[in-house]
Design an enzyme around this catalytic site. Sequence first.
Site, PDB file in Angstrom:
ATOM      1  N   HIS A 147       0.853  -1.192   0.000  1.00  0.00           N
ATOM      2  CA  HIS A 147       0.000   0.000   0.000  1.00  0.00           C
ATOM      3  C   HIS A 147       0.889   1.242   0.000  1.00  0.00           C
ATOM      4  O   HIS A 147       1.395   1.669   1.035  1.00  0.00           O
ATOM      5  CB  HIS A 147      -0.910  -0.008   1.230  1.00  0.00           C
ATOM      6  CG  HIS A 147      -2.102   0.902   1.103  1.00  0.00           C
ATOM      7  ND1 HIS A 147      -2.155   1.940   0.198  1.00  0.00           N
ATOM      8  CD2 HIS A 147      -3.297   0.935   1.766  1.00  0.00           C
ATOM      9  CE1 HIS A 147      -3.332   2.559   0.309  1.00  0.00           C
ATOM     10  NE2 HIS A 147      -4.032   1.969   1.256  1.00  0.00           N
ATOM     11  N   TYR A 152      -1.053   7.075   3.644  1.00  0.00           N
ATOM     12  CA  TYR A 152      -0.262   6.168   4.494  1.00  0.00           C
ATOM     13  C   TYR A 152       1.238   6.336   4.276  1.00  0.00           C
ATOM     14  O   TYR A 152       1.680   7.065   3.385  1.00  0.00           O
ATOM     15  CB  TYR A 152      -0.788   4.749   4.311  1.00  0.00           C
ATOM     16  CG  TYR A 152      -2.278   4.767   4.526  1.00  0.00           C
ATOM     17  CD1 TYR A 152      -2.786   5.157   5.779  1.00  0.00           C
ATOM     18  CD2 TYR A 152      -3.181   4.561   3.498  1.00  0.00           C
ATOM     19  CE1 TYR A 152      -4.154   5.291   5.984  1.00  0.00           C
ATOM     20  CE2 TYR A 152      -4.554   4.693   3.699  1.00  0.00           C
ATOM     21  CZ  TYR A 152      -5.029   5.057   4.945  1.00  0.00           C
ATOM     22  OH  TYR A 152      -6.375   5.216   5.150  1.00  0.00           O
TER      23      TYR A 152
HETATM   24  C1  LIG Z   1     -15.336   1.559   1.855  1.00  0.00           C
HETATM   25  C2  LIG Z   1     -14.065   1.706   1.088  1.00  0.00           C
HETATM   26  C3  LIG Z   1     -12.867   1.289   1.647  1.00  0.00           C
HETATM   27  C4  LIG Z   1     -11.663   1.404   0.939  1.00  0.00           C
HETATM   28  N1  LIG Z   1     -10.506   0.924   1.488  1.00  0.00           N
HETATM   29  C5  LIG Z   1      -9.358   0.949   0.751  1.00  0.00           C
HETATM   30  C6  LIG Z   1      -8.174   0.328   1.232  1.00  0.00           C
HETATM   31  O1  LIG Z   1      -8.131  -0.296   2.294  1.00  0.00           O
HETATM   32  N2  LIG Z   1      -7.064   0.417   0.453  1.00  0.00           N
HETATM   33  C7  LIG Z   1      -7.068   1.046  -0.765  1.00  0.00           C
HETATM   34  O2  LIG Z   1      -6.024   1.088  -1.431  1.00  0.00           O
HETATM   35  N3  LIG Z   1      -8.189   1.605  -1.244  1.00  0.00           N
HETATM   36  C8  LIG Z   1      -9.326   1.570  -0.533  1.00  0.00           C
HETATM   37  N4  LIG Z   1     -10.484   2.076  -1.065  1.00  0.00           N
HETATM   38  C9  LIG Z   1     -10.465   2.680  -2.441  1.00  0.00           C
HETATM   39  C10 LIG Z   1     -10.906   1.648  -3.492  1.00  0.00           C
HETATM   40  O3  LIG Z   1      -9.993   0.583  -3.569  1.00  0.00           O
HETATM   41  C11 LIG Z   1     -11.050   2.283  -4.894  1.00  0.00           C
HETATM   42  O4  LIG Z   1      -9.806   2.744  -5.336  1.00  0.00           O
HETATM   43  C12 LIG Z   1     -12.050   3.438  -4.961  1.00  0.00           C
HETATM   44  O5  LIG Z   1     -13.226   3.114  -4.251  1.00  0.00           O
HETATM   45  C13 LIG Z   1     -12.406   3.796  -6.412  1.00  0.00           C
HETATM   46  O6  LIG Z   1     -12.895   2.663  -7.091  1.00  0.00           O
HETATM   47  P1  LIG Z   1     -14.485   2.441  -7.379  1.00  0.00           P
HETATM   48  O7  LIG Z   1     -14.961   3.662  -8.118  1.00  0.00           O
HETATM   49  O8  LIG Z   1     -14.562   1.200  -8.194  1.00  0.00           O
HETATM   50  O9  LIG Z   1     -15.167   2.331  -6.057  1.00  0.00           O
HETATM   51  C14 LIG Z   1     -11.676   1.969  -0.366  1.00  0.00           C
HETATM   52  C15 LIG Z   1     -12.902   2.370  -0.928  1.00  0.00           C
HETATM   53  C16 LIG Z   1     -14.080   2.246  -0.226  1.00  0.00           C
HETATM   54  C17 LIG Z   1     -15.372   2.678  -0.872  1.00  0.00           C
END
Ligand SMILES: Cc1cc2nc3c(=O)[nH]c(=O)nc-3n(C[C@H](O)[C@H](O)[C@H](O)COP(=O)(O)O)c2cc1C
Length: 485
Positions: A147, A152
């Site tokens: 990550h 972070y």
């Molecule tokens: C509830 C939630 C938790 C997330 N936790 C992480 C995480 O732990 N690590 C990370 O790199 N991205 C995290 N993300 C970001 C997602 O991996 C992703 O990049 C972002 O939601 C955009 O993609 P999408 O439009 O398909 O949702 C999180 C997103 C959401 C909605």
Amino acid sequence: MKLLEPITINGMKVPNRVMVPAMVTRLSGEDGFVSKEISDRYVRYAQGEVGLIVVEAMAIHGSNAGPLLRISDDKFIPGLKEMVRKIHDASDSKVVPQIIHFLKIARSGWRQTVDMLTLEDIERIIQQFGEAAARAREAGFDGIELHNAHAYTLASFVSRVNGRTDEYGGTTLENRLRLIGRVMDSVRRYVGRDFPVGIRYLSDEFIRGGYTVEDAKLIGLRMAQLGADYLSLSVGGKFEDAVHTPGHVLHGYSGYSGERCMPGASFPDALHVPYAAEIKAFIAAKGFDVPVIAAGKLSDPATAEAVLAAGKVDMVAIARGLLADPDWVKKLRLGQLDRIVKCDYCNVCKQLDGAHMPVTCFLWPKGAMQAPADHGPVVQPPAWPESGAGLAIKTEGGSVALKWKKAPGAVYYDVYRTDDDGEPHIVDGVKLPVFTDTAVLGGVRYRYYVRACDANGNAGVPSESVSYDPLVPGHDPAAEAVSAA
Ligand SMILES: Cc1cc2nc3c(=O)[nH]c(=O)nc-3n(C[C@H](O)[C@H](O)[C@H](O)COP(=O)(O)O)c2cc1C
């Protein structure tokens, strides 16, 4: 169909081009052990045939962080191993954990920044990444993901606002990249060259003074030079513009950079793909063939397919879309696109994450902790009452209010809109039989209809449609006709 083509990443045979990127679930206890709910969540993605499952960020160290998975000690290996076994038993999906180091934050709003770390602290972080990677391999994961994104530690070193002045400092790009280079070396020493190691990083920080795709191209090149096996791109999610709520720790997704990271309904589809495509092309021109993965509103199958078919990226990462419907890939394979529960990007999941509450989807049945099991197409999807849906439209002050009758068995309703004579598209998924559209403009003709859906996305017949044809305020078409004549 490109979406369903397999891809091999350093020996890891991923059955299709769809990744569920890391999404914290807040389903673990503060102890960091895998709970049944967490395991069930990831097995569900495997049952839905997601190609590559990235298990939510898990900490490589012991700092406090509320409910978050841990991989910071050997005692966490058995729980992780059991979850990985269940995922592998469910399908040929591959699974990697996202491993994370974060700095300290306090309820007062104070946060530790990278310039506060001593060289001993940095050595410990490098060691902890290596040890965590080894635990992941022992637990049976197919690879790991570092990550190096959002708010972070690793990303804060790579950031343009890294405030250090030493060899890990912000003055040069090489200095900012020194820590990730040493972490990669450490990880490879522990897991070897034959274990897939992906890196998630930002294609744009989306903060004032932060880096943009110009740096991201070079950062990607360095990751490739370091032997990263895939590059998964995200954007934003920084502390620098986070909004501090008194009494709460900072949430890295509460500012504009957080909005870009998890773009809501008002943002266009596939909005961050151009950055990923630019990075992929740049790295390729330097002779590296590392798979590049984009995220951000890619849950429309036609859009995702077009992005892949155009060679812009190698895989698509779909987070909220797969939370809404973990069977997205399976339904695609079976040609059941109409049955996909379509994410409406309402961001209730994002708010739950920010409040450290179990992350669920608004479109799931009330109270459900997991997406409901899918039993395939149904003979009778939710139907309107005999008298019809009774879709009624009221327009006032530039907004359109719709209401309709409840359909027995409906868990939610998809609201469709046609603009002028274009294709109908879903503007929202709602639980109650009402919807207000505040984004309409005079001079454009609109048509609406509604479909009632059950918990698995089986949609009933469209309601009757209603139209709205607003005039441009203050503009008199009759006067225009006269002057044209
Ligand atoms: C509830 C939630 C938790 C997330 N936790 C992480 C995480 O732990 N690590 C990370 O790199 N991205 C995290 N993300 C970001 C997602 O991996 C992703 O990049 C972002 O939601 C955009 O993609 P999408 O439009 O398909 O949702 C999180 C997103 C959401 C909605």
